[in-house]
Design an enzyme around this catalytic site. Structure first.
Site: not given
Ligand code: UD1
Length: 419
Positions: A22-23, A116, A121, A306, A398
């Site tokens: 999915k990711n 989620c 986030r 995850d 999902r």
């Molecule tokens: C992706 C995955 C999700 C997984 C996560 C971490 C997809 C669709 N989803 O989510 O399944 O749980 O990676 O492996 O691929 N953060 C910030 N600022 C930002 C962006 C992120 O502070 O602008 C923080 C987040 O709050 C979190 C960490 O960085 O603590 C990691 O987030 P991120 O790697 O961005 O996760 P996602 O891309 O949302």
């Protein structure tokens, strides 16, 4: 309301082919916005998140045809640059469209993403990255008003290795002229998969899987391609943990064991026997899991957040105590109350949970608060004695394809009720 009912306590045995990740599919779908022509995706899976992403693309003007597991996605005539909140709120990955629409349409209006409820986030790194390449983004009334006419290649340093921010910055820069270097990027296998997809469409991206990605802009839109994404390491991990908790034997195909080493080593420590194939993993377990002293989630190649909830479910029946630390998402412990309803013994303080293993869980009525919390409750239900009913299973759909069918194949007594 849909629910899953499990009569637990059965050993799990058999073979499963792991679906495409999915990711990987989600950024690939967003990346297709930059393709003039048809993208053919083999191994397309109808995760509800992917269906929602396709609906976003259709509203932008894309045409989609799904035949079996093949998706034909035609973004040739995209003519809309707005992603409304009704769809954006359904999934976190809706934000990946921002970089792509800005690059293609030079203007975009994107609602804040949902997904989620596992923490605040923020999207500051996405915004910082695109702004540092000259993109203009104004935040008003729940929308991001974006202008991309001044986007220019350059250098971006991420404060943390965000998976989503890495995608967005690549998408904003891949069709520019000149070279963009992105430092401190996410190293997840899905980022490598995304790079491979873009390069199959004519992009020139390198470095994925390391700390630094270099995007040599091609100065035009990308071209058609045919692509098959990697297998879903989180789904694979979920089934491996389930067998470790229920005892049995499983062979998973379409999964690269290297993508799951952080889990496989821990399952070996728990007493499971694991065989790593070229694109397969086999696991055998015939006794109660040994407790792991400590599990701490980290960005890849660390232990994946995850799989924290599924692994916590396993630790509830281990022969000792385990400290679980969730470093990525501050609200990702919502499964604890539900596991405790099933007889688990878990104490939580801030981002730390102490799990004291018990001989046996018992069935109960429990509620999935998010995707992976739902997976943890399924594992708990499979291990428990008696009947467990899991409510709110829309969350599980999902990120898992008919999870009850896969588990039934392994010998689980599990049914879905759509009322
Ligand atoms: C992706 C995955 C999700 C997984 C996560 C971490 C997809 C669709 N989803 O989510 O399944 O749980 O990676 O492996 O691929 N953060 C910030 N600022 C930002 C962006 C992120 O502070 O602008 C923080 C987040 O709050 C979190 C960490 O960085 O603590 C990691 O987030 P991120 O790697 O961005 O996760 P996602 O891309 O949302």
């Amino acid at each position: 309301m849909k629910k899953i009912i499990i009569n637990g306590g059965k050993s799990l045995n058999g073979k499963l082919a792991v679906p495409s990740a999915k990711n990987s599919l989600l950024p690939i779908l967003a990346g297709s916005i930059l393709v003039k022509g048809v993208v053919k995706i083999n191994g397309f899976e109808r995760f509800s998140d992917c269906e929602d992403m396709l609906e976003i693309l259709r509203r932008l003007g894309a045409k989609t045809v799904v035949k079996g597991k093949t998706l034909y996605l035609d973004c040739e005539n995209i003519n809309n640059s707005v992603v409304e909140s009704d769809l954006a709120l359904k999934l976190r990955a809706s934000i990946y469209t921002m970089g792509a629409i800005m690059a293609r349409m030079k203007v975009a209006k994107i609602a804040y993403p949902g997904g989620c409820l596992i923490g605040a986030r923020p999207i500051d790194q996405h915004l910082k990255g695109i702004r540092s390449l000259g993109g203009r983004i104004i935040e008003r009334h729940g929308y991001l008003y974006c202008k991309g006419e001044n986007l220019t290649s350059g250098e971006v340093y991420l404060d943390l290795p965000s998976v989503g921010a890495t995608y967005n910055i690549i998408l904003a820069s891949v069709c520019l002229k000149g070279t963009t270097t992105i430092y401190n990027v996410a190293k997840e296998p899905e980022v490598v998969d995304f790079q491979n997809f873009l390069n199959a469409c004519g992009a020139r991206v390198s470095g994925a899987g390391t700390d630094k990605i270099v995007v040599k802009g091609v100065g035009k839109l990308l071209h058609s391609c045919e692509y098959k994404p990697i297998g879903d390491r989180i789904i694979a991990g979920t089934y491996l943990i389930a067998v470790a908790g229920c005892t049995g034997n499983i062979k998973l195909t379409n999964v690269n064991p290297e993508h799951l080493e952080a889990l496989l080593y821990r399952l070996e420590e728990s007493g499971c026997e694991i065989k790593r194939g070229k694109n397969s993993i086999s696991l055998t377990c015939d006794h109660r899991p040994k407790a792991l002293t400590r599990i701490e989630t980290k960005p890849y190649p660390g232990f994946p957040t995850d799989l924290q909830a599924p692994m916590m479910a396993l630790e509830t029946v281990s022969d000792g105590s385990c400290l679980i630390i969730e470093n990525l998402f501050e609200s990702r412990f919502k499964h604890i109350n539900e596991l405790n309803k099933m007889g688990a013994n878990i104490l939580v303080a801030d981002r730390n949970a102490i799990v004291k293993g018990t001989d046996m869980l018992y069935g109960a009525d429990v509620y999935a608060s998010d995707l992976r919390a739902g997976a943890a409750l399924i594992i708990a239900g499979l291990m428990a004695s008696g009947y467990t009913t899991i409510h709110n299973i829309e969350h599980i759909d999902r990120g898992y394809i008919k999870i009850e069918d896969a588990l039934k194949k392994l010998g689980a007594d599990i049914i879905r009720k759509n009322f």
